[in-house]
Design a protein around this motif. Sequence first.
Motif, mmCIF file in Angstrom:
data_model
loop_
_atom_site.group_PDB
_atom_site.id
_atom_site.type_symbol
_atom_site.label_atom_id
_atom_site.label_comp_id
_atom_site.label_asym_id
_atom_site.label_seq_id
_atom_site.Cartn_x
_atom_site.Cartn_y
_atom_site.Cartn_z
ATOM 1 N N HIS A 155 -24.789 -1.710 31.923
ATOM 2 C CA HIS A 155 -24.739 -2.919 31.085
ATOM 3 C C HIS A 155 -23.543 -3.782 31.425
ATOM 4 N N THR A 156 -22.412 -3.136 31.709
ATOM 5 C CA THR A 156 -21.217 -3.904 32.050
ATOM 6 C C THR A 156 -21.476 -4.708 33.322
ATOM 7 N N ALA A 157 -22.033 -4.066 34.353
ATOM 8 C CA ALA A 157 -22.334 -4.778 35.598
ATOM 9 C C ALA A 157 -23.418 -5.834 35.375
ATOM 10 N N SER A 158 -24.418 -5.527 34.536
ATOM 11 C CA SER A 158 -25.466 -6.507 34.217
ATOM 12 C C SER A 158 -24.846 -7.737 33.570
ATOM 13 N N ALA A 159 -23.936 -7.488 32.634
ATOM 14 C CA ALA A 159 -23.353 -8.592 31.866
ATOM 15 C C ALA A 159 -22.448 -9.465 32.721
ATOM 16 N N VAL A 160 -21.659 -8.871 33.600
ATOM 17 C CA VAL A 160 -20.664 -9.692 34.300
ATOM 18 C C VAL A 160 -21.000 -9.960 35.767
ATOM 19 N N ALA A 161 -21.967 -9.218 36.363
ATOM 20 C CA ALA A 161 -22.181 -9.371 37.809
ATOM 21 C C ALA A 161 -23.601 -9.750 38.208
ATOM 22 N N ALA A 162 -24.567 -9.804 37.251
ATOM 23 C CA ALA A 162 -25.974 -10.031 37.626
ATOM 24 C C ALA A 162 -26.166 -11.349 38.372
ATOM 25 N N SER A 163 -25.535 -12.418 37.891
ATOM 26 C CA SER A 163 -25.787 -13.711 38.542
ATOM 27 C C SER A 163 -25.125 -13.761 39.923
#
Lengths: 263, 263
Positions: free
Chosen positions: B70-78
């Motif tokens: 979730h942390t990577a999804s929230a800050v790195a997905a785009s």
Amino acid sequence: MIGIFDSGVGGLTVARQIIKKLPEYQIIYFGDTARTPYGNKSKETIIKYAIQDTKFLLKNGAKIIVIACHTASAVAASELRKKFPDVPIFNVVKAGLIKAERVTKNKKVGIIGTRATIFSQVHENYLKKIDKDIKVYTEACPLIVPLVEEDWINRPETKKIVKFYLKPFRKEKIDTLVLACTHYPLAKEAIKKAIKRKINIIDPGEEVAKEVDLFLKNHPIIEKRLAKSKKHKFFVSDIPFKFQEFSEKILDQKIKVKQISLD
Amino acid sequence: MIGIFDSGVGGLTVARQIIKKLPEYQIIYFGDTARTPYGNKSKETIIKYAIQDTKFLLKNGAKIIVIACHTASAVAASELRKKFPDVPIFNVVKAGLIKAERVTKNKKVGIIGTRATIFSQVHENYLKKIDKDIKVYTEACPLIVPLVEEDWINRPETKKIVKFYLKPFRKEKIDTLVLACTHYPLAKEAIKKAIKRKINIIDPGEEVAKEVDLFLKNHPIIEKRLAKSKKHKFFVSDIPFKFQEFSEKILDQKIKVKQISLD
């Protein structure tokens, strides 16, 4: 400079003791916050990280090295000495245990630390070597680190958790307890209360500072090579949320931190 | 293969949902256990790690990527979508929020996650975009991860801590709660009890599995490129103490894990 490294922020409790005991020397600190914590990682990975951390400090002017991280001290100290035979390397584990051996009267010593530290059995092995009659009781207390970092130390939940961890020590009537994790001195009051009786509580950061002090008095050639300045240098591999706040709380002074990459 | 990555072990709760929903496809999982957790690190560091994780999976045969963390999804997905424009990339944050928007009746949605996840405000921003009337309440619950990893979930201390974290949600009378951290589904029962009322509890792992399923039905060309096999591959950057035990408990099957280095 006096080089100090740790897996993250916690080693600042050791830096604080060294600054207090040796105020005239400049220190260089490295906290591996991009890969913190070390305490739940494997031996091989911790050794690899400790070598990288030491190389960074030596490259940037450290003349002696203090391993502030108990996990790295327990599993990587001998590897570091092999890898860097010409550098004086101190570690918090040995310093804390020498003190424990000196102060215990009933020869019952408790050790608390991370899972990797306790699992290494370095503390038992070392204490048995200096006095085979000492009985060593160990307990991994992995939740104390996040509780300290969350500033939950004075909450009732934390008191319960610390009590639960220390229960076996109360039963065994240890008279000496080694805080074998850099975060634990910040929870000293909660630990004291949970033990209930008056016992020796050893902060290995304080002991390693004394050891370095004695070493420098006995080794004037190395002592002369150390920079004298209060402008300490602080490096980390990541600057996470709340880092500045937490660091300054531990050191009780404003600091300027620089982020670097070990890759 | 379907590539899945996470900061460590927790993403196996997402892998479990994908294996359950899409049993015919082979998955390749990478857990960055040498640098875990991501949840208390900076945005820049998390983006760097997420790019390395994705590269590893693509190099080893992944045709689509699921960000289980979730942390990577929230800050790195785009950032990942910019860096790998030809790869279908799914993430647990979006999947969980789409479901939340669909099921909430009183339009009061709670989000719990790590500090980095909550601090990113990605959840609020996304939910507001799809329905500006939704009220979003967030709470960082960093202690739940170590409590789950220590297998302390059913202990009274944990129940107290979870209750403390969820108190603001009880007051606000949310009707939907998103478990925005891979470890939280393992604490679902404790969370349910702490909320007290009957509400929708959303496991984004389940939702992202449905999203991938739908995508593959609509994209037969990509679907054909995926290997069909039950011989899933598990890679980690470190094999710490208790890893095997914890992984197999989450996945409910024996697995063979290979350690690799990202350096």
